[in-house]
Design an enzyme around this catalytic site. Structure first.
Site, PDB file in Angstrom:
ATOM      1  CG  ASN A 145      -0.222  -0.106   2.523  1.00 45.20           C
ATOM      2  OD1 ASN A 145       0.568   0.758   2.870  1.00 45.20           O
ATOM      3  ND2 ASN A 145      -0.479  -1.183   3.274  1.00 45.20           N
TER       4      ASN A 145
ATOM      5  CE  LYS B 133       9.185 -11.251 -14.338  1.00 50.39           C
ATOM      6  NZ  LYS B 133      10.062 -10.407 -15.169  1.00 50.39           N
TER       7      LYS B 133
ATOM      8  N   PRO C 212      -2.666 -12.491   9.677  1.00 50.26           N
ATOM      9  CG  PRO C 212      -0.605 -12.629  10.757  1.00 50.26           C
ATOM     10  CD  PRO C 212      -1.254 -12.868   9.437  1.00 50.26           C
ATOM     11  CG  ASP C 213      -6.806  -8.278  13.578  1.00 53.81           C
ATOM     12  OD1 ASP C 213      -6.088  -7.407  14.112  1.00 53.81           O
ATOM     13  OD2 ASP C 213      -7.992  -8.066  13.245  1.00 53.81           O
ATOM     14  CB  ILE C 214      -0.641  -7.374  14.320  1.00 55.91           C
ATOM     15  CG1 ILE C 214      -0.020  -8.231  13.210  1.00 55.91           C
ATOM     16  CG2 ILE C 214       0.393  -7.047  15.390  1.00 55.91           C
ATOM     17  CD1 ILE C 214       1.042  -7.496  12.402  1.00 55.91           C
TER      18      ILE C 214
ATOM     19  CE  LYS D  96      -8.442  -1.271  12.757  1.00 52.53           C
ATOM     20  NZ  LYS D  96      -7.543  -0.681  11.748  1.00 52.53           N
TER      21      LYS D  96
ATOM     22  CE  LYS E 250      -9.202  -4.894  13.545  1.00 53.68           C
ATOM     23  NZ  LYS E 250      -8.721  -5.969  12.670  1.00 53.68           N
TER      24      LYS E 250
END
Length: 398
Positions: free
Chosen positions: A208, A286, A303-305, A337, A341
Site C-alpha cells: 500500500n 517469477k 494475522p490480525d496483529i 473497529k 479489535k
C-alpha cells in the site's frame, strides 16, 4: 527536574525568537543552566542584553571572538553542554545543518558538537512546506536530530498553517525527554509502522502507499518523552528515528512475530498499515506471461496483529492503540473497529486520495476512546505524534 543540566541554546533569526526568552526562564526554573548563542539575524528580534539577563550568562555571538578562540572556545561550547537546542530553528539554519555548512558560530557549534541536538522549527507555512525544507528535515531526522513542532496556527505574516514554533512548555517537555527525564522515563512502548509487502513471486508483491512517516514521528515523540521504544517497521520510505530499537520486517507474519518478541510493553501503538491479505502459496519463481492469460491468485487472510495483542490475557500492554485508515464514514468505521479489535484507543484518519494524507506530511485524525470521538485539526505529522505521545504519557501516569 533538570537540576545540574547545561543547555546550549541557539537562538535563530525569526519572529518566534521572543519565545526563547520564556524558554530560558522555564529552563532555569527547572534547575538547568543555559549557555545562550544568538545569531546575527536573531539580534533583529531579541537583544543580547535581554537574553543575558534571563540566562545569567554571557551571550555568545561571534565565531572569531579572540578572547574565546584563544582556547578554541567554539569547541568547548559545543561539548560542555548536555544538550544543544535550536529555538527557533529557521529554514536557513536547518538548511545549513543539513548541508554541513559552518559559516558562523551557531552553525559551527552544531557541526562540532558530540552531544544530542533538538530543534524547534519556526518559519512561514510556505517555507515549511517547500520540498527543500522537507528534504532538509528528513536529512536532519536521519542524522539523529530531534524535532519538536512546529505547531499550526496564525502566522505573524498573516498566513495560517504549520510553521509556528512549539510553545516553550512543549520544548521544555521535549528537552526533558531528550535528557531521559521525561514523563515516560522507565516505560517501554512498542510502535509498529510502515506498510507490509506480501510476496506474489520473488519479484512482485502486494503493498500500500504508507510511507511510515506517522509511525516514525510517533516513535521519535515517545523517545523524546523518555520512553524506551521498540520500533517494528515494514519497508517504509521514511527512515526510522535514532535512539529507538528497530526491528525491520517485510510481511504481516514477520511483523506479528517481531511484536510478540518485543513484548511485554507498557503501551503498544499499531500505526502500521498491515496488508489484510496475502497470496496463499506465493510462487517460488517469477510468474511468466502465458497463453492462458493472467494467473489466478488465491488469497488468504493475514494475522490480525492489533486484535491479537489487544485480546491477550497476561502480558497485555496497559494501553493498546490502533490506527484506522478509512476512505468514508471515518468515525463510524473506526468506532466499530475499536470495539471489534478490543483495543483501548483508535486513531482514525481519512486517507482518500483527495486528502493527500497517505504519504504526505500532514494528518487529520480523530481520537476514539471509550469517552467518545475527539476531532483534531489537520497538523504536521510530527505535531500529531507529539500530541498523541503526550496523551499516552498521561494515560500511563501513576
Amino acid at each position: 527536574m533538570l537540576a545540574g543540566r547545561r543547555i546550549l541554546l541557539i537562538i535563530g533569526g525569526g519572529i518566534a525568537a521572543y519565545k526563547s526568552l520564556e524558554l530560558i526562564r522555564l529552563l532555569r526554573g527547572a534547575g538547568a543552566t543555559v549557555a545562550p548563542v544568538l545569531t546575527r539575524a536573531g539580534t533583529e528580534f531579541v537583544t543580547p542584553l535581554s537574553v543575558s539577563a534571563l540566562a545569567g550568562e554571557k551571550v555568545f555571538q561571534d565565531l572569531f571572538d579572540l578572547t574565546d578562540e584563544a582556547e578554541m572556545g567554539h569547541i568547548q561550547l559545543s561539548r560542555a553542554a548536555d544538550l544543544v537546542v535550536v529555538a527557533p530553528a529557521t529554514a536557513d539554519l536547518m538548511a545549513r545543518m543539513a548541508a554541513g555548512l559552518a559559516p558562523d558560530l551557531a552553525a559551527t557549534l552544531l557541526l562540532a558538537t558530540d552531544k544530542p541536538v533538538l530543534i524547534a522549527p519556526a518559519m512561514n507555512v510556505r517555507m515549511w512546506e517547500h520540498p527543500a525544507t522537507q528534504r532538509n528535515l528528513a536529512r536532519l531526522i536521519a542524522d539523529g536530530i530531534r524535532v519538536v513542532g512546529p505547531d499550526a496556527g496564525a502566522m505573524a505574516c498573516g498566513e495560517f498553517g504549520p510553521g509556528r514554533m512549539a510553545e516553550p512548555a512543549a520544548i521544555l517537555s521535549a528537552i526533558d525527554g531528550a535528557l531521559g527525564a521525561g514523563p515516560l522515563a522507565g516505560r517501554h512502548v512498542l510502535v509498529t509502522s510502515g506498510p507490509t509487502h506480501e510476496p506474489i513471486d520473488p519479484v512482485r508483491y502486494i503493498a500500500n502507499r504508507s510511507s511510515g512517516a506517522q509511525g516514525a514521528a510517533l516513535a521519535a515523540a515517545l523517545r523524546d518523552l523518555g520512553a524506551r521504544v521498540s520500533f517494528v517497521t515494514g519497508p517504509a520510505t521514511v527512515p526510522p528515528p535514532h535512539g529507538v530499537t528497530v526491528a525491520p520486517v517485510q510481511t504481516a507474519a514477520e511483523m506479528l512475530a517481531a511484536v510478540e518478541a518485543h513484548l511485554p510493553a507498557d503501551a503498544a501503538v499499531f500505526a502500521a498499515a498491515v496488508a489484510d491479505w496475502r497470496v496463499d502459496g506465493a510462487a517460488a519463481q517469477k510468474i511468466k506471461k502465458g497463453a492462458d492469460g493472467p494467473p489466478a491468485l488465491r488469497m488468504a487472510e493475514n494475522p490480525d496483529i492489533l486484535a491479537t495483542v489487544a485480546r491477550m490475557g497476561a502480558g497485555r500492554p496497559a494501553l493498546v492503540v490502533g490506527f484506522a485508515a478509512e476512505t468514508e464514514h471515518v468515525a463510524e468505521h473506526a468506532t466499530a473497529k475499536r470495539l471489534r479489535k478490543g483495543c483501548d484507543w483508535i486513531v482514525a484518519n481519512d486517507v482518500s486520495p483527495a486528502t493527500g494524507i497517505m504519504g504526505g506530511a500532514e494528518n487529520a485524525v480523530t481520537l476514539i476512546t471509550d469517552a467518545g470521538a475527539e476531532v483534531w485539526p489537520r497538523l504536521p505529522k510530527s505535531e500529531v505524534a507529539r500530541r498523541l505521545a503526550a496523551r499516552i504519557a498521561e494515560a500511563l501516569a501513576p
